[in-house]
Design a protein around this motif. Sequence first.
Motif, short mmCIF file in Angstrom:
data_model
loop_
_atom_site.label_atom_id
_atom_site.label_comp_id
_atom_site.label_asym_id
_atom_site.label_seq_id
_atom_site.Cartn_x
_atom_site.Cartn_y
_atom_site.Cartn_z
N ILE A 61 -2.39 -6.57 -0.85
CA ILE A 61 -3.02 -5.25 -0.98
C ILE A 61 -1.93 -4.18 -0.93
O ILE A 61 -1.36 -3.91 0.12
N ALA A 77 -8.92 -0.63 4.10
CA ALA A 77 -9.39 -1.73 3.26
C ALA A 77 -10.57 -2.46 3.91
O ALA A 77 -11.58 -2.75 3.26
N ALA A 101 -7.51 -2.87 -2.76
CA ALA A 101 -8.47 -3.21 -1.71
C ALA A 101 -9.90 -3.19 -2.26
O ALA A 101 -10.71 -4.07 -1.96
#
Length: 603
Positions: A378, A241, A384
């Motif tokens: 997330i 991410a 992300a």
Amino acid sequence: MKAKRIYSQRLRNENRSNLLIPRLTFSTIALGTIVILSGCYATYTQQDAVANRGASNQEVEAIQVTGTRNKQEAIEAKRMRFAQPMADMSVASLSMPNMEQDINPSYTEKYNHLEENGVVQTLIQPVSTFSIDVDTGSYSNVRRMLNQGYLPPKDAIRVEEFVNYFDYQYKASVDSKHPFAIDTQVATSPWNKNRLLMRVGLQAKSVDTHDHKAGPKNLVFLLDVSGSMNAPNKLPLVKKALTMLTKQLSEDDSVAIVVYAGASGVVLEPTAGNQQIKIERALSQLSAGGSTNGAQGIELAYKLAQQSFNQNGINRVILATDGDFNVGMVDHEQLVSLIEAQREKGIQLTTLGFGQGNYNDHLMEQLANKGDGNYAYIDTLNEARKVLVHQLDATLNAVAKDVKIQVEFNPNLVAEYRLIGYENRALANEDFNNDRVDAGEVGAGHRVTAFYELVMTGGDRYSEPLRYRPAQTDINEGQTEPNTTELAFVKLRYKPIDGNTSLLMSQAIEHKDIGEFTNQSDDFQFATSVVAFAQKLKNSKFVDGLDYPTIIELANQHKGQDDYGYRAEFVSLVRMAETLSSFSVSQNKNENSATKELVRTSH
């Protein structure tokens, strides 16, 4: 098979069938598909009891372990457990359940319990005040649970974070003085034709406007690398991410990385944002292990942020963790005080939540709130990308701070009202004009949405009308007759991002603006389906007559523009919730015995 029948009979004899976890497993053979339903125990462990008794009652530590808080929530725990994923079991391998494997120890996630907003009589209290909220963590966290096959605990659901997850086409600001515009809409309610839904929306200017250019970014990644992060949906996802985020940076930006476990340390000193190889190498070398001491890491991260402080840019610490602070003297009050002090110095805090089982949703949401940042959960690479790529400017570049909304309802027209959601953002009415009271921030391009349910005078009221009407005082100067043209008056107060004195915006909502629900925009009707779904998941008493097929039809027909498929995904989640609800084992006839069993085993 005989052994399995004996085992099942023993469970029934012990009167514990109410605690079985339904498992659906499909095995395809030549003659067709066989559906096998098996069960296993889900017990309340001594660890659960200790964890629950240790929770503090103070505001900053008001963390409850959902499913063990009280007798009602014991039933909720049973409902949550039923669909936990299980390894595929074929016909050939069918055997007695493994008790050690099937006991589910993971439901120690921490959520803040808040009572749902109630109905307010306008004659008694015509004014409603709250802080805005742009967080979305609740929605993506609940999505994770539904996709894994179980219903979420009620306390995990914050209605405002569901509705604010999606983009809506609100009117943009045409006034250069203000960074956003107020957009309102009123229509009949789809779940009660005798009531109304009123939407208040804000649309912030994007960074491509001349007065809101994004400044240089001074970012410090504060990463949890403790043993609790050693799972595919934790540290490995964190690294991917943040790699996505760094690819959006330029040479004018700065990135540093601090990690913490039993001890904290600097992995990457402040580095220019265009040095991608160096940044990615630092991220790729991270591994999880040890216990968690997040307080030390936060202090070190703020020191680095101060060293690279950019007076004309964005200064922010980005915390990525499961929120499991489990080592040393973890004083949440002291932690919050540190974050608030740094906020006053111009360094914000964004929290990114990862993982499950020991996840601390309440702490993550609270720290972001105190740090003038935002909170996202997330669960996938797609999420992300949404938070750290598509909405990066909204995530990092605030255009207004301490944003508060106050709505005054006209008692001549509105008998009752109810703010849907925003329970943890409520403000006293006098706080609206008090610039010392902290409130939420709005990022560039952000949209904020709030819904009220209204009951008109002479309508389908929730409560009995008052016998004695309060004396009317403080009537507007020059007003000789009751105002019957305005439904409500919306006021918004905010501070410019570089100022400490608030500015005021206001807008009247006219009675003539009320329309039929079916004539409203796709955005309005889709947002209504999201509000309805969140309340349905919470088992809200205010949507008793609303069923999942109605929500599905409403959302499916009004997805409108859906460039990234988020609205289509929402429809799939509602269908999943409908399926899981149909297998719920929380039947009324079993609730008493399940509660007694869980309470007994906790002693």
